[in-house]
Every structure is written in C-alpha cells, then in structure tokens.
Scaffold this active site. Sequence first.
Site, PDB file in Angstrom:
ATOM      1  N   GLU A   1     -15.054  -1.266  13.585  1.00 29.10           N
ATOM      2  CA  GLU A   1     -16.039  -0.423  12.698  1.00 29.10           C
ATOM      3  C   GLU A   1     -16.953  -2.033  12.111  1.00 29.10           C
ATOM      4  O   GLU A   1     -15.731  -3.504  12.282  1.00 29.10           O
ATOM      5  CB  GLU A   1     -16.010   0.001  11.271  1.00 29.10           C
ATOM      6  CG  GLU A   1     -14.876  -0.632  10.369  1.00 29.10           C
ATOM      7  CD  GLU A   1     -14.505   0.180   9.318  1.00 29.10           C
ATOM      8  OE1 GLU A   1     -15.796   0.160   8.818  1.00 29.10           O
ATOM      9  OE2 GLU A   1     -13.346   0.103   9.021  1.00 29.10           O
TER      10      GLU A   1
ATOM     11  N   LYS B   1      -5.275   4.630   1.985  1.00 31.16           N
ATOM     12  CA  LYS B   1      -4.879   4.593   0.663  1.00 31.16           C
ATOM     13  C   LYS B   1      -4.463   5.491  -0.443  1.00 31.16           C
ATOM     14  O   LYS B   1      -5.086   5.851  -0.627  1.00 31.16           O
ATOM     15  CB  LYS B   1      -6.239   2.774   0.076  1.00 31.16           C
ATOM     16  CG  LYS B   1      -6.155   1.987   0.890  1.00 31.16           C
ATOM     17  CD  LYS B   1      -7.251   1.146   0.356  1.00 31.16           C
ATOM     18  CE  LYS B   1      -7.385  -0.245   0.598  1.00 31.16           C
ATOM     19  NZ  LYS B   1      -8.369  -0.382   1.631  1.00 31.16           N
TER      20      LYS B   1
HETATM   21  N1  PSU Z   1     -10.993   2.785   3.120  1.00 31.25           N
HETATM   22  C1  PSU Z   1     -10.278   0.939   3.460  1.00 31.25           C
HETATM   23  N2  PSU Z   1     -10.834  -0.408   4.108  1.00 31.25           N
HETATM   24  C2  PSU Z   1     -12.432   0.124   4.236  1.00 31.25           C
HETATM   25  C3  PSU Z   1     -13.101   1.125   4.009  1.00 31.25           C
HETATM   26  C4  PSU Z   1     -11.951   2.205   3.952  1.00 31.25           C
HETATM   27  O1  PSU Z   1      -8.928   0.802   3.411  1.00 31.25           O
HETATM   28  O2  PSU Z   1     -13.098  -1.045   4.637  1.00 31.25           O
HETATM   29  C5  PSU Z   1     -14.306   1.517   4.691  1.00 31.25           C
HETATM   30  C6  PSU Z   1     -14.904   1.734   5.887  1.00 31.25           C
HETATM   31  O3  PSU Z   1     -15.723   1.251   6.702  1.00 31.25           O
HETATM   32  C7  PSU Z   1     -14.255   3.936   5.590  1.00 31.25           C
HETATM   33  C8  PSU Z   1     -15.956   3.794   4.338  1.00 31.25           C
HETATM   34  O4  PSU Z   1     -15.456   4.384   6.369  1.00 31.25           O
HETATM   35  O5  PSU Z   1     -15.400   1.947   3.899  1.00 31.25           O
HETATM   36  C9  PSU Z   1     -15.158   4.488   3.596  1.00 31.25           C
HETATM   37  O6  PSU Z   1     -16.827   4.823   2.667  1.00 31.25           O
HETATM   38  P1  PSU Z   1     -16.391   5.924   1.748  1.00 31.25           P
HETATM   39  O7  PSU Z   1     -15.420   6.872   1.241  1.00 31.25           O
HETATM   40  O8  PSU Z   1     -17.632   5.770   1.218  1.00 31.25           O
HETATM   41  O9  PSU Z   1     -17.097   7.311   2.808  1.00 31.25           O
END
Ligand code: PSU
Length: 304
Positions: free
Chosen positions: A24, A158
């Site tokens: 990604e 996390k």
């Molecule tokens: N969690 C992490 N590092 C990240 C992300 C999530 O520990 O970089 C990023 C990933 O790209 C994930 C996105 O798909 O954040 C999720 O965002 P949201 O919670 O807004 O869906």
Amino acid sequence: MIPIRYSTEVAEAKAEGKPLVALESTIITHGMPYPQNVNTAGEVEQEIRDAGAVPATMAILNGTLHVGLEQDELQELGQANGVAKVSRADMAACIATGGTGATTVAATMIAARLAGIEVFATGGIGGVHRGAETSFDISADLLELAQTPVTVVAAGAKAILDIPKTLEVLETQGVPVIAYGQDAFPAFWSSQSDLAAPLRMDSACDIARAHALRRAMELPGGQLIANPIPTEAEIPAEELTPVIAQSQAEADAEGISGKAVTPFLLQRIFELTEGRSLVANIALVRNNARLAAKIAQELNAIAP
Ligand code: PSU
Ligand code: MN
C-alpha cells in the site's frame, strides 16, 4: 477502460508468471514521516525481492492507477504534501478527476485484484476505533476483507483500535483471521495480546492452500494473516498505553473525525514516543513483507 500502468519490474514479473506481493502507499504518505517513509518503502520492496517475489506498490498518480512504482515516482510521492488518502469510496473519483492519491489497505486490495495479485503485505489494518459505539468509526478495510479475494499480511491491530470489536466485525463478515506461528492475536507493537486468534497456521504453505481453497469454493473475500512483530523489536504495552490514551484524548478534544483519525493518532504516537514507535513499525512491516513473499511463492506453486 481503467487507466492502469504497470512498472517495468511488475510488467516483466507478470509476463514471466513470477509471484507478486502488493504493497500500500498510505503507509508512505500518512503513516510515516519523510524520509523514513521512502527509505522503508524501498527496504520493504527489497525484502520481497530477496525472498524471491516481486513487489507492486500501488498508488494513483495524476489519474492513473499505478501497479508498482518506479524509483522516482516513489520518491516524489513520499515527499509530496497533501496527497489524498484513497479508500474504496474515493478510488474511482480520484482516477476520474485526474487526482493523485495513496491507497489504503482497502484500495490496495482492489488494485491488487485488478492486477491479478493475491497477496499483500502491510503494517497494520484499519479496524473498529475505540468509542465506535458513538462515533461509528469502523474502517472500510474490514468490509474489503469480506469481499475482495486478497490475503493480507499485517501485524495484528494497533491498540488505537478496539481489538475485541475489530475481531467481532471480522467474524461477522466471515473473514478468516489467522495468527502465524502462535495462538494469540498479535497487537502490532507487541507480539502478544490477551486475545486468542480465531485461527492459527504455522506455515506459508498452509496459508496459501487455504487461500487457493477459498478461491476454488468461490468464497468472496480474503484472509487476514496476523504476523507477530519480532520479539527483539517489541515495545512493552505499559509504555504505549498512556501514549495511546493521550493521543486519543487529543483527537477527541480537537474533533478529529473520518479518515483523518488514523493518521492523526499515528503521528501523535510517533511524536510522544520520540520515534520509537516508528522503529518498531519498520521492523514489523519488513517482517510481514518476508512472510507475504513466501505465501506468494507457495500460492504460485499451486495450480490455479
Ligand atoms: N494502521 C496502521 N498504519 C497505517 C494505517 C493503519 O497501523 O498506515 C493506514 C492503512 O493504509 C489503513 C488505513 O488502510 O490507515 C486505515 O485508515 P482508516 O482507519 O481511516 O480506515
Ligand atoms: Mn475511520
């Protein structure tokens, strides 16, 4: 019809039928600061090559979906300001309007499916946020796992997320959650959490076989592989608990919402741990890249 461009390396690998691993780009633009973001992206790609597969970092650049980035494109994306964070909802809009965007886990899974790539490595997935019972903040990543057939290797979830609720949503959505080599569901910076993972596998071969079997059974959706951080890179939970609580309280106080929540929390945790969170993050992403490369190789060896 879809403006899609393969990097030289990915185009060659596809022609030769080599195993590919998707990566990604939101982790580059919104997950880590410059220059560690670009350096880590390069190191992660190299881990995949060293393990015998080919990396395909996804991003939307000026209205074209890129499958694999050239060196200069990666450098530019990693230094750019104000790049959009693109998930399922805004992917087509970004391409249609000639925009530039970094792909989240959900959007990367969609890009991987379009490119015929079935294995994807990242750090952490989005999940159910703490306080979701009032904010309704549930990442689109979870619903993508339920509908797009890509095996995603991550280091668990996390503690900025509500891990039990995240596991409940994955169960409801029929997503296999498989801990690699242990019983516990790993918690990103810690190899262990208090929760058992619903499934456990001890080999890349079994993970590939389960993926291929789901395909044969025509089950929609992918698998989440929860790969524990190497123990030498762990950060003790006691150290992070207050940091996460403070970051979350600040996000609430500042009224951060929607797609800004995760990048805000990641940035504050980085600052409050004086960069220690980032060192661990880099170690676990590299570890996930190695496992994903093995899975991609095993999957390649199974007849389609
Ligand atoms: N969690 C992490 N590092 C990240 C992300 C999530 O520990 O970089 C990023 C990933 O790209 C994930 C996105 O798909 O954040 C999720 O965002 P949201 O919670 O807004 O869906
Ligand atoms: Mn969200």
